[in-house]
Design a protein around this motif. Structure first.
Motif, PDB file in Angstrom:
ATOM      1  N   GLY A   1      49.161  -2.364  74.229  1.00  0.00           N
ATOM      2  CA  GLY A   1      48.137  -2.522  75.244  1.00  0.00           C
ATOM      3  C   GLY A   1      47.729  -3.970  75.406  1.00  0.00           C
ATOM      4  N   LEU A   2      48.620  -4.890  75.060  1.00  0.00           N
ATOM      5  CA  LEU A   2      48.350  -6.331  75.152  1.00  0.00           C
ATOM      6  C   LEU A   2      49.347  -6.979  76.099  1.00  0.00           C
ATOM      7  N   SER A   3      49.025  -8.182  76.514  1.00  0.00           N
ATOM      8  CA  SER A   3      49.958  -8.952  77.328  1.00  0.00           C
ATOM      9  C   SER A   3      50.947  -9.651  76.403  1.00  0.00           C
ATOM     10  N   VAL A   4      52.215  -9.265  76.489  1.00  0.00           N
ATOM     11  CA  VAL A   4      53.267  -9.849  75.646  1.00  0.00           C
ATOM     12  C   VAL A   4      53.981 -10.937  76.438  1.00  0.00           C
ATOM     13  N   SER A   5      53.869 -12.174  75.974  1.00  0.00           N
ATOM     14  CA  SER A   5      54.475 -13.285  76.711  1.00  0.00           C
ATOM     15  C   SER A   5      55.917 -13.545  76.302  1.00  0.00           C
ATOM     16  N   SER A   6      56.264 -13.256  75.047  1.00  0.00           N
ATOM     17  CA  SER A   6      57.650 -13.480  74.616  1.00  0.00           C
ATOM     18  C   SER A   6      57.966 -12.644  73.388  1.00  0.00           C
ATOM     19  N   VAL A   7      59.241 -12.309  73.267  1.00  0.00           N
ATOM     20  CA  VAL A   7      59.765 -11.625  72.083  1.00  0.00           C
ATOM     21  C   VAL A   7      61.052 -12.328  71.697  1.00  0.00           C
ATOM     22  N   LYS A   8      61.138 -12.767  70.447  1.00  0.00           N
ATOM     23  CA  LYS A   8      62.369 -13.433  70.026  1.00  0.00           C
ATOM     24  C   LYS A   8      62.678 -13.104  68.570  1.00  0.00           C
ATOM     25  N   PRO A   9      63.986 -13.099  68.228  1.00  0.00           N
ATOM     26  CA  PRO A   9      64.374 -12.745  66.857  1.00  0.00           C
ATOM     27  C   PRO A   9      63.944 -13.804  65.852  1.00  0.00           C
ATOM     28  N   MET A  10      63.561 -13.347  64.671  1.00  0.00           N
ATOM     29  CA  MET A  10      63.217 -14.226  63.553  1.00  0.00           C
ATOM     30  C   MET A  10      64.460 -14.496  62.713  1.00  0.00           C
ATOM     31  N   PRO A  11      64.379 -15.483  61.809  1.00  0.00           N
ATOM     32  CA  PRO A  11      65.503 -15.708  60.889  1.00  0.00           C
ATOM     33  C   PRO A  11      65.737 -14.524  59.949  1.00  0.00           C
ATOM     34  N   ILE A  12      64.790 -13.611  59.871  1.00  0.00           N
ATOM     35  CA  ILE A  12      64.909 -12.414  59.027  1.00  0.00           C
ATOM     36  C   ILE A  12      65.608 -11.320  59.831  1.00  0.00           C
ATOM     37  N   ASP A  13      66.660 -10.753  59.284  1.00  0.00           N
ATOM     38  CA  ASP A  13      67.433  -9.734  59.999  1.00  0.00           C
ATOM     39  C   ASP A  13      66.549  -8.571  60.437  1.00  0.00           C
ATOM     40  N   GLY A  14      66.641  -8.224  61.730  1.00  0.00           N
ATOM     41  CA  GLY A  14      65.948  -7.064  62.250  1.00  0.00           C
ATOM     42  C   GLY A  14      64.481  -7.262  62.558  1.00  0.00           C
ATOM     43  N   LEU A  15      63.969  -8.502  62.378  1.00  0.00           N
ATOM     44  CA  LEU A  15      62.548  -8.763  62.628  1.00  0.00           C
ATOM     45  C   LEU A  15      62.392  -9.640  63.861  1.00  0.00           C
ATOM     46  N   PHE A  16      61.435  -9.285  64.717  1.00  0.00           N
ATOM     47  CA  PHE A  16      61.202 -10.024  65.947  1.00  0.00           C
ATOM     48  C   PHE A  16      59.773 -10.562  65.992  1.00  0.00           C
ATOM     49  N   GLU A  17      59.636 -11.796  66.489  1.00  0.00           N
ATOM     50  CA  GLU A  17      58.323 -12.404  66.712  1.00  0.00           C
ATOM     51  C   GLU A  17      57.827 -11.991  68.094  1.00  0.00           C
ATOM     52  N   VAL A  18      56.613 -11.472  68.164  1.00  0.00           N
ATOM     53  CA  VAL A  18      56.035 -11.008  69.424  1.00  0.00           C
ATOM     54  C   VAL A  18      54.791 -11.842  69.724  1.00  0.00           C
ATOM     55  N   MET A  19      54.873 -12.706  70.735  1.00  0.00           N
ATOM     56  CA  MET A  19      53.738 -13.549  71.109  1.00  0.00           C
ATOM     57  C   MET A  19      52.911 -12.820  72.155  1.00  0.00           C
ATOM     58  N   THR A  20      51.606 -12.633  71.869  1.00  0.00           N
ATOM     59  CA  THR A  20      50.734 -11.880  72.769  1.00  0.00           C
ATOM     60  C   THR A  20      49.466 -12.683  73.066  1.00  0.00           C
ATOM     61  N   ASP A  21      48.623 -12.121  73.920  1.00  0.00           N
ATOM     62  CA  ASP A  21      47.347 -12.762  74.209  1.00  0.00           C
ATOM     63  C   ASP A  21      46.337 -12.556  73.088  1.00  0.00           C
ATOM     64  N   ARG A  22      46.778 -11.934  71.994  1.00  0.00           N
ATOM     65  CA  ARG A  22      45.958 -11.796  70.781  1.00  0.00           C
ATOM     66  C   ARG A  22      46.654 -12.435  69.589  1.00  0.00           C
ATOM     67  N   GLY A  23      47.575 -13.351  69.864  1.00  0.00           N
ATOM     68  CA  GLY A  23      48.290 -14.013  68.780  1.00  0.00           C
ATOM     69  C   GLY A  23      49.645 -13.392  68.521  1.00  0.00           C
ATOM     70  N   ILE A  24      50.189 -13.651  67.325  1.00  0.00           N
ATOM     71  CA  ILE A  24      51.545 -13.229  66.981  1.00  0.00           C
ATOM     72  C   ILE A  24      51.542 -11.926  66.186  1.00  0.00           C
ATOM     73  N   PHE A  25      52.436 -11.019  66.591  1.00  0.00           N
ATOM     74  CA  PHE A  25      52.741  -9.818  65.823  1.00  0.00           C
ATOM     75  C   PHE A  25      54.230  -9.895  65.457  1.00  0.00           C
ATOM     76  N   TYR A  26      54.633  -9.076  64.495  1.00  0.00           N
ATOM     77  CA  TYR A  26      56.050  -8.963  64.149  1.00  0.00           C
ATOM     78  C   TYR A  26      56.453  -7.501  64.276  1.00  0.00           C
ATOM     79  N   SER A  27      57.685  -7.296  64.742  1.00  0.00           N
ATOM     80  CA  SER A  27      58.140  -5.939  65.015  1.00  0.00           C
ATOM     81  C   SER A  27      59.561  -5.728  64.518  1.00  0.00           C
ATOM     82  N   SER A  28      59.829  -4.483  64.109  1.00  0.00           N
ATOM     83  CA  SER A  28      61.216  -4.107  63.838  1.00  0.00           C
ATOM     84  C   SER A  28      61.950  -4.034  65.173  1.00  0.00           C
ATOM     85  N   GLN A  29      63.271  -4.020  65.128  1.00  0.00           N
ATOM     86  CA  GLN A  29      64.058  -4.077  66.356  1.00  0.00           C
ATOM     87  C   GLN A  29      63.812  -2.886  67.271  1.00  0.00           C
ATOM     88  N   ASP A  30      63.499  -1.741  66.682  1.00  0.00           N
ATOM     89  CA  ASP A  30      63.274  -0.551  67.506  1.00  0.00           C
ATOM     90  C   ASP A  30      61.806  -0.388  67.907  1.00  0.00           C
TER      91      ASP A  30
END
Length: 237
Positions: free
Chosen positions: A39-68
């Motif tokens: 329920g947030l504005s997601v500005s970008s999603v990009k893979p991290m150096p850690i396998d299967g982990l993605f950096e999610v930049m939002t209007d509430r800061g950074i979250f991390y997500s599994s690939q699915d």
């Protein structure tokens, strides 16, 4: 032999291109999914150096997500091999730098005569440590530090401080109005088109949780009051 090398190079380029497209496709799908889930504005999603982990930049800061998108977490990630680097803060610093300058025209600035450094301070006019910082403005300026103010009334939009800061930003002499409010003197109430809501939202996005919050010229965020000499040490380092 030349034909074999050419085929190998072509195959490698195709593999890399396919990998890049696959990553972009995964990022786009994840962005759409997490926008709905968080329920947030997601500005970008990009893979991290850690396998299967993605950096999610939002209007509430950074979250991390599994690939699915099933698992989501929040917090700082450190690289223990490369100097215990805070990867989260590094990404946030880049984001802050990229966004901050578009707000420059709406800041209240106390310039140093012989400027060496510029800091941007998210401030609340009723905050004790904000007032302490402001009372030492001449010392910061004398050390070559220009201070730019952004509004961050901690009590939110329905607070008395929010109304005071709207009047401050609507004032014909903003610096005098700032000086008055920081010394405890009330100013005339006024309403005009202003960017207080934008400042506040940007502070939330930057990870501001209290005031003063100081953003250095490299995008690093320092929470809390810093005496003039100490802030200079930080800036020099």
């Amino acid at each position: 032999m030349k034909l074999v090398k050419s085929l190998l190079v072509t195959g490698l380029i195709a593999t890399l291109s396919f990998g890049a497209l696959a990553n972009a496709d995964s990022s786009n799908k994840l962005k759409t999914m997490l926008t709905a889930k968080l329920g947030l504005s997601v500005s970008s999603v990009k893979p991290m150096p850690i396998d299967g982990l993605f950096e999610v930049m939002t209007d509430r800061g950074i979250f991390y997500s599994s690939q699915d998108g099933r698992y989501i977490m929040r917090g700082n990630i450190f690289d223990t091999v490369n100097g215990f680097t805070n990867l989260t803060e590094g990404a946030m610093a880049k984001m802050r730098n990229a966004k901050l300058e578009s707000y420059a025209s709406s800041m209240i600035v106390y310039p140093a005569k012989d400027e060496q450094y510029t800091v941007t301070v998210f401030t609340d006019v009723d905050c004790g440590y904000c007032r302490r910082l402001h009372s030492q403005m001449q010392q910061y300026n004398d050390l070559g530090i220009t201070v730019r103010y952004m509004a961050y009334p901690r009590g939110g939009q329905d607070s008395k401080t929010w109304a005071s800061m709207e009047s401050l930003w609507c004032s014909s002499d903003q610096r005098k109005a700032m000086d008055d409010l920081k010394s405890g003197t009330e100013i005339a109430q006024s309403v005009c088109p202003n960017r207080i809501p934008d400042h506040y939202q940007l502070g939330v996005e930057f990870g501001v949780t209290g005031t003063p919050a100081i953003v250095l010229d490299d995008g690093t965020l320092i929470p809390g009051y810093q005496p003039p000499a100490k802030l200079l040490e930080v800036l020099k380092s």
